[in-house]
Design an enzyme around this catalytic site. Structure first.
Site, PDB file in Angstrom:
ATOM      1  N   LYS A  60      32.137  53.096  49.535  1.00 45.12           N
ATOM      2  CA  LYS A  60      33.070  52.187  48.841  1.00 45.12           C
ATOM      3  C   LYS A  60      34.171  52.943  48.097  1.00 45.12           C
ATOM      4  O   LYS A  60      34.310  52.845  46.876  1.00 45.12           O
ATOM      5  CB  LYS A  60      32.305  51.267  47.875  1.00 45.12           C
ATOM      6  CG  LYS A  60      31.262  50.391  48.559  1.00 45.12           C
ATOM      7  CD  LYS A  60      30.612  49.412  47.582  1.00 45.12           C
ATOM      8  CE  LYS A  60      29.572  48.538  48.233  1.00 45.12           C
ATOM      9  NZ  LYS A  60      28.374  49.235  48.736  1.00 45.12           N
ATOM     10  N   HIS A  62      37.451  53.969  46.300  1.00 45.09           N
ATOM     11  CA  HIS A  62      38.398  53.210  45.470  1.00 45.09           C
ATOM     12  C   HIS A  62      39.078  54.235  44.560  1.00 45.09           C
ATOM     13  O   HIS A  62      38.531  54.619  43.528  1.00 45.09           O
ATOM     14  CB  HIS A  62      37.635  52.160  44.644  1.00 45.09           C
ATOM     15  CG  HIS A  62      38.515  51.205  43.895  1.00 45.09           C
ATOM     16  ND1 HIS A  62      38.054  50.049  43.330  1.00 45.09           N
ATOM     17  CD2 HIS A  62      39.849  51.232  43.611  1.00 45.09           C
ATOM     18  CE1 HIS A  62      39.049  49.407  42.735  1.00 45.09           C
ATOM     19  NE2 HIS A  62      40.147  50.114  42.897  1.00 45.09           N
ATOM     20  N   PRO A  65      45.781  56.443  46.697  1.00 41.96           N
ATOM     21  CA  PRO A  65      45.852  56.486  48.165  1.00 41.96           C
ATOM     22  C   PRO A  65      45.618  57.875  48.773  1.00 41.96           C
ATOM     23  O   PRO A  65      44.890  57.994  49.761  1.00 41.96           O
ATOM     24  CB  PRO A  65      47.265  55.977  48.463  1.00 41.96           C
ATOM     25  CG  PRO A  65      47.562  55.055  47.322  1.00 41.96           C
ATOM     26  CD  PRO A  65      46.915  55.676  46.119  1.00 41.96           C
TER      27      PRO A  65
HETATM   28  O1  C5P Z   1      18.731  43.540  50.432  1.00 38.73           O
HETATM   29  P1  C5P Z   1      18.772  44.624  51.481  1.00 38.73           P
HETATM   30  O2  C5P Z   1      17.831  45.748  51.162  1.00 38.73           O
HETATM   31  O3  C5P Z   1      18.639  44.109  52.893  1.00 38.73           O
HETATM   32  O4  C5P Z   1      20.215  45.221  51.307  1.00 38.73           O
HETATM   33  C1  C5P Z   1      20.992  45.782  52.337  1.00 38.73           C
HETATM   34  C2  C5P Z   1      22.336  46.155  51.742  1.00 38.73           C
HETATM   35  O5  C5P Z   1      22.914  44.981  51.158  1.00 38.73           O
HETATM   36  C3  C5P Z   1      22.274  47.139  50.590  1.00 38.73           C
HETATM   37  O6  C5P Z   1      22.345  48.466  51.073  1.00 38.73           O
HETATM   38  C4  C5P Z   1      23.479  46.789  49.759  1.00 38.73           C
HETATM   39  O7  C5P Z   1      24.616  47.478  50.226  1.00 38.73           O
HETATM   40  C5  C5P Z   1      23.707  45.330  50.039  1.00 38.73           C
HETATM   41  N1  C5P Z   1      23.295  44.451  48.921  1.00 38.73           N
HETATM   42  C6  C5P Z   1      24.177  43.485  48.480  1.00 38.73           C
HETATM   43  N2  C5P Z   1      23.821  42.639  47.440  1.00 38.73           N
HETATM   44  C7  C5P Z   1      22.613  42.718  46.864  1.00 38.73           C
HETATM   45  C8  C5P Z   1      21.693  43.686  47.313  1.00 38.73           C
HETATM   46  C9  C5P Z   1      22.067  44.543  48.348  1.00 38.73           C
HETATM   47  O8  C5P Z   1      25.276  43.363  49.002  1.00 38.73           O
HETATM   48  N3  C5P Z   1      22.322  41.899  45.876  1.00 38.73           N
END
Ligand code: C5P
Length: 240
Positions: A60, A62, A65
């Site tokens: 991610k 951020h 540029p």
């Molecule tokens: O929940 P799970 O283990 O399947 O998560 C897969 C991916 O989802 C994580 O690596 C994270 O990037 C993302 N995630 C998310 N929101 C959450 C938990 C995890 O976007 N609340």
């Protein structure tokens, strides 16, 4: 199954490589996030790339540029197949990232993170965002794709709306997948995914890739959990 990306949300190389070895036949690639990358660094990315895996480097980016462009070049040199930037970094940053990717030999895919699933409208207001959350997600998705990114990351519940808005071309990468054997194991582990869909529902809504972590990696039998998700997908597809 090419569209299934497994999030290797563990903190050591041995476990990550063990999971990758177990899951290679059923998964389309592996996501490495900031936790594993901070613990084990670029060598782990290289180790997976050498084994022929698609690595989704979810750091991610951020930043200004030029810094993001250099980071994209470094990720491409490592062999990352897909990577993330924050769409909120602005048009110049997103264009710089997309340009950098195109300058490399094996152009990695770049997808933009819109609004983190952990944020709600109160959090957005506190950082000065006056739009409602869905409108902010749509605005950032449009910014990301018009700036030249390959697509976006979105909660599966947002996929139908975003697919309608963005058209068929941009990639939509969806975490927050819960079904089958995975749903049981994640529920017992104190799940924090609030707005989920099953893998079949997310693909039917228009997702290009599904990211699944704990339902697979925390299962007693990770390959069987992954296969159960794929079987569920096939069942949904045969019904439609
Ligand atoms: O929940 P799970 O283990 O399947 O998560 C897969 C991916 O989802 C994580 O690596 C994270 O990037 C993302 N995630 C998310 N929101 C959450 C938990 C995890 O976007 N609340």
């Amino acid at each position: 199954m090419d569209q299934l990306l497994v999030a290797l949300d563990v903190d050591n190389r041995d476990r990550a490589l063990q999971l990758a070895d177990q899951l290679r036949d059923v998964a389309g690639g592996f996501k490495i996030g900031s936790r594993l990358f901070t613990s084990e660094g670029p060598a782990l990315v290289s180790a997976l790339v050498e084994r022929g895996d698609h690595v989704f480097l979810d750091l991610k980016y951020h930043d200004i540029p030029t810094v993001v462009a250099q980071a994209v070049l470094a990720a491409a040199r490592l062999g990352a197949w897909m990577l993330t930037v924050h769409a909120a970094g602005g048009r110049s940053m997103l264009e710089a990232a997309a340009d950098a990717a195109r300058r490399t030999d094996h152009t990695p895919l770049i997808v933009g993170v819109t609004v983190l699933t952990s944020l709600d409208s109160t959090d957005l207001a506190a950082v000065g965002v006056r739009r409602e959350l869905p409108a902010q997600v749509e605005a950032l998705a449009e910014l990301a794709t018009t700036a030249g990114l390959d697509g976006i990351v979105a909660s599966p519940r947002e996929v139908t709306r975003l697919r309608k808005k963005l058209g068929s071309e941009p990639l939509i990468v969806a975490p927050g997948i819960r079904d089958g054997a995975g749903a049981e194991s994640s529920a017992s582990g104190g799940d924090d995914q609030a707005r989920t869909l099953s893998a079949g529902e997310a693909l039917a809504a228009g997702a290009s890739y599904l990211v699944v972590g704990r339902p697979i990696i925390s299962a007693q039998d990770p390959p069987e959990a992954a296969r159960a998700i794929v079987r569920g997908l096939e069942k949904t597809a045969s019904k439609s």
